[in-house]
Design a protein around this motif. Sequence first.
Motif, PDB file in Angstrom:
ATOM      1  N   ASN A  58      -5.872   4.054   7.142  1.00  0.00           N
ATOM      2  CA  ASN A  58      -5.246   2.998   7.935  1.00  0.00           C
ATOM      3  C   ASN A  58      -4.084   2.350   7.188  1.00  0.00           C
ATOM      4  OD1 ASN A  58      -7.125   3.450   9.961  1.00  0.00           O
ATOM      5  ND2 ASN A  58      -8.523   1.853   9.258  1.00  0.00           N
ATOM      6  N   ASP A  59      -4.258   2.204   5.870  1.00  0.00           N
ATOM      7  CA  ASP A  59      -3.207   1.599   5.062  1.00  0.00           C
ATOM      8  C   ASP A  59      -1.979   2.510   5.009  1.00  0.00           C
ATOM      9  OD1 ASP A  59      -2.622  -0.755   3.684  1.00  0.00           O
ATOM     10  OD2 ASP A  59      -2.887   0.203   1.737  1.00  0.00           O
ATOM     11  N   ALA A  60      -2.207   3.818   4.851  1.00  0.00           N
ATOM     12  CA  ALA A  60      -1.095   4.768   4.795  1.00  0.00           C
ATOM     13  C   ALA A  60      -0.310   4.759   6.104  1.00  0.00           C
ATOM     14  CB  ALA A  60      -1.620   6.169   4.497  1.00  0.00           C
ATOM     15  N   GLU A  61      -1.030   4.729   7.222  1.00  0.00           N
ATOM     16  CA  GLU A  61      -0.355   4.721   8.520  1.00  0.00           C
ATOM     17  C   GLU A  61       0.437   3.428   8.712  1.00  0.00           C
ATOM     18  OE1 GLU A  61      -1.214   5.792  13.196  1.00  0.00           O
ATOM     19  OE2 GLU A  61      -2.912   5.483  11.851  1.00  0.00           O
ATOM     20  N   ARG A  62      -0.143   2.307   8.295  1.00  0.00           N
ATOM     21  CA  ARG A  62       0.554   1.022   8.416  1.00  0.00           C
ATOM     22  C   ARG A  62       1.836   1.002   7.585  1.00  0.00           C
ATOM     23  NH1 ARG A  62       0.997  -3.268   5.281  1.00  0.00           N
ATOM     24  NH2 ARG A  62      -0.537  -2.518   3.775  1.00  0.00           N
ATOM     25  N   LEU A  63       1.757   1.533   6.361  1.00  0.00           N
ATOM     26  CA  LEU A  63       2.915   1.528   5.478  1.00  0.00           C
ATOM     27  C   LEU A  63       4.014   2.466   5.973  1.00  0.00           C
ATOM     28  CD1 LEU A  63       1.016   1.460   2.082  1.00  0.00           C
ATOM     29  CD2 LEU A  63       2.550  -0.331   2.925  1.00  0.00           C
ATOM     30  N   ALA A  64       3.616   3.602   6.553  1.00  0.00           N
ATOM     31  CA  ALA A  64       4.617   4.527   7.112  1.00  0.00           C
ATOM     32  C   ALA A  64       5.335   3.870   8.284  1.00  0.00           C
ATOM     33  CB  ALA A  64       3.942   5.824   7.537  1.00  0.00           C
ATOM     34  N   LYS A  65       4.576   3.183   9.123  1.00  0.00           N
ATOM     35  CA  LYS A  65       5.190   2.457  10.248  1.00  0.00           C
ATOM     36  C   LYS A  65       6.146   1.391   9.736  1.00  0.00           C
ATOM     37  CE  LYS A  65       1.502   2.918  13.726  1.00  0.00           C
ATOM     38  NZ  LYS A  65       0.413   2.215  14.448  1.00  0.00           N
ATOM     39  N   LYS A  66       5.716   0.676   8.697  1.00  0.00           N
ATOM     40  CA  LYS A  66       6.537  -0.395   8.131  1.00  0.00           C
ATOM     41  C   LYS A  66       7.852   0.156   7.580  1.00  0.00           C
ATOM     42  CE  LYS A  66       6.368  -4.123   4.691  1.00  0.00           C
ATOM     43  NZ  LYS A  66       5.538  -4.779   3.648  1.00  0.00           N
ATOM     44  N   ALA A  67       7.796   1.342   6.955  1.00  0.00           N
ATOM     45  CA  ALA A  67       8.998   1.954   6.394  1.00  0.00           C
ATOM     46  C   ALA A  67       9.968   2.393   7.473  1.00  0.00           C
ATOM     47  CB  ALA A  67       8.617   3.146   5.512  1.00  0.00           C
ATOM     48  N   GLY A  68       9.454   2.676   8.661  1.00  0.00           N
ATOM     49  CA  GLY A  68      10.309   3.101   9.766  1.00  0.00           C
ATOM     50  C   GLY A  68      10.490   4.604   9.865  1.00  0.00           C
ATOM     51  N   ILE A  69       9.853   5.332   8.964  1.00  0.00           N
ATOM     52  CA  ILE A  69       9.992   6.783   8.950  1.00  0.00           C
ATOM     53  C   ILE A  69       9.111   7.415  10.031  1.00  0.00           C
ATOM     54  CG2 ILE A  69       8.089   7.226   7.321  1.00  0.00           C
ATOM     55  CD1 ILE A  69       9.924   9.266   5.912  1.00  0.00           C
ATOM     56  N   LYS A  70       9.531   8.560  10.544  1.00  0.00           N
ATOM     57  CA  LYS A  70       8.693   9.287  11.486  1.00  0.00           C
ATOM     58  C   LYS A  70       7.565   9.943  10.692  1.00  0.00           C
ATOM     59  CE  LYS A  70      10.544  11.158  15.070  1.00  0.00           C
ATOM     60  NZ  LYS A  70      11.294  12.033  16.008  1.00  0.00           N
ATOM     61  N   TYR A  71       6.329   9.759  11.136  1.00  0.00           N
ATOM     62  CA  TYR A  71       5.194  10.296  10.376  1.00  0.00           C
ATOM     63  C   TYR A  71       4.213  11.009  11.297  1.00  0.00           C
ATOM     64  CZ  TYR A  71       2.271   6.499  12.122  1.00  0.00           C
ATOM     65  OH  TYR A  71       1.574   5.655  12.947  1.00  0.00           O
ATOM     66  N   TYR A  72       3.412  11.871  10.690  1.00  0.00           N
ATOM     67  CA  TYR A  72       2.414  12.648  11.426  1.00  0.00           C
ATOM     68  C   TYR A  72       1.117  12.649  10.613  1.00  0.00           C
ATOM     69  CZ  TYR A  72       6.674  14.338  13.658  1.00  0.00           C
ATOM     70  OH  TYR A  72       7.885  14.404  14.307  1.00  0.00           O
ATOM     71  N   ILE A  73       0.001  12.747  11.307  1.00  0.00           N
ATOM     72  CA  ILE A  73      -1.310  12.841  10.653  1.00  0.00           C
ATOM     73  C   ILE A  73      -1.930  14.178  11.026  1.00  0.00           C
ATOM     74  CG2 ILE A  73      -3.625  11.856  10.458  1.00  0.00           C
ATOM     75  CD1 ILE A  73      -2.418   9.136  11.204  1.00  0.00           C
ATOM     76  N   ILE A  74      -2.345  14.932  10.007  1.00  0.00           N
ATOM     77  CA  ILE A  74      -3.014  16.206  10.273  1.00  0.00           C
ATOM     78  C   ILE A  74      -4.452  16.130   9.770  1.00  0.00           C
ATOM     79  CG2 ILE A  74      -0.870  17.542  10.143  1.00  0.00           C
ATOM     80  CD1 ILE A  74      -1.846  18.489   7.329  1.00  0.00           C
ATOM     81  N   LYS A  75      -5.344  16.857  10.394  1.00  0.00           N
ATOM     82  CA  LYS A  75      -6.743  16.909   9.975  1.00  0.00           C
ATOM     83  C   LYS A  75      -6.906  17.978   8.897  1.00  0.00           C
ATOM     84  CE  LYS A  75      -9.676  14.852  11.478  1.00  0.00           C
ATOM     85  NZ  LYS A  75     -10.198  13.495  11.107  1.00  0.00           N
ATOM     86  N   ALA A  76      -7.672  17.657   7.872  1.00  0.00           N
ATOM     87  CA  ALA A  76      -7.951  18.599   6.794  1.00  0.00           C
ATOM     88  C   ALA A  76      -9.464  18.748   6.655  1.00  0.00           C
ATOM     89  CB  ALA A  76      -7.347  18.098   5.484  1.00  0.00           C
ATOM     90  N   ASP A  77      -9.980  19.944   6.854  1.00  0.00           N
ATOM     91  CA  ASP A  77     -11.421  20.194   6.757  1.00  0.00           C
ATOM     92  C   ASP A  77     -11.761  20.593   5.323  1.00  0.00           C
ATOM     93  OD1 ASP A  77     -14.073  20.758   7.076  1.00  0.00           O
ATOM     94  OD2 ASP A  77     -13.787  22.491   8.402  1.00  0.00           O
ATOM     95  N   ALA A  78     -11.994  19.593   4.483  1.00  0.00           N
ATOM     96  CA  ALA A  78     -12.263  19.870   3.066  1.00  0.00           C
ATOM     97  C   ALA A  78     -13.564  20.634   2.876  1.00  0.00           C
ATOM     98  CB  ALA A  78     -12.304  18.557   2.286  1.00  0.00           C
ATOM     99  N   PHE A  79     -14.547  20.383   3.738  1.00  0.00           N
ATOM    100  CA  PHE A  79     -15.835  21.062   3.594  1.00  0.00           C
ATOM    101  C   PHE A  79     -15.743  22.557   3.883  1.00  0.00           C
ATOM    102  CE2 PHE A  79     -18.413  16.953   4.296  1.00  0.00           C
ATOM    103  CZ  PHE A  79     -18.555  16.786   2.917  1.00  0.00           C
ATOM    104  N   ALA A  80     -14.638  22.983   4.479  1.00  0.00           N
ATOM    105  CA  ALA A  80     -14.434  24.417   4.701  1.00  0.00           C
ATOM    106  C   ALA A  80     -14.112  25.126   3.385  1.00  0.00           C
ATOM    107  CB  ALA A  80     -13.304  24.643   5.696  1.00  0.00           C
TER     108      ALA A  80
END
Length: 258
Positions: A58-80
Amino acid sequence: MEKLDKLREYISRFDKLCVAYSGGVDSDLVMNVAYEVLKDNAIAIIGDGIMLSRKDLNDAERLAKKAGIKYYIIKADAFAVKEFKFNDRKRCYYCKKNIMGGVIQKAKELGFDTVADGKNADDGKVYRPGAMAAHELGIVSPLYEAGMTKNDIRQTAKELGLETWNKASNSCLATRFPYDTELTEENFAKVEAAELLIAKKGIPSGRVRLHGDIARIEIPKDRFSEFIADTELIDGIKAQGFRYITLDLEGFRSGSMD
């Protein structure tokens, strides 16, 4: 500001740059300078998986929004990744390959051929198998190339007015468990919930290291008396599913499980 100029100059060599973003002080500086230099030719991608606490996501998403940069979130299946699931000593190497592979794939789909991380000049002096994986994948490291140490990064972030300049360091939640033990969603949830209780009390860099049914708490030594006197906090941590709560007398130290 000489090293900041070097950072800007290095980033300016790229027509387009994707930043693998975690919300920490290192990648936050890279992201903000990349956006300053390249504008819409810079993007950020956040890898979301079991190893990342919801608070950090949540903090990373908030900071990316604050910076104004276009951002994306991808899912990573670490248990795989078998080496991650069983907490191999080279867990970070295999996990980083998995996550960064996903970031590279998403970046290419968006037309970005170069991905940058937050590796700094100090990282070459410590055990960082994940950095080796990033290097093998062709990830670039602007902070490292500019010769910026952790202190340089924090000072520069402060000068630029970034709120992360004094943000407590954090790490993958898998570092809370002994090597060669099976990692489970249940234990990740216990540790994450316990660390959130510590953070809500305003205690920085709180780590909950799990040893069977024992929670070994690492916090800065100057907060020991406050922690010991806080029966509500201790009871709250215990309620997450721990039988015993112990306070590590050596205090917080990064990489204590290594």
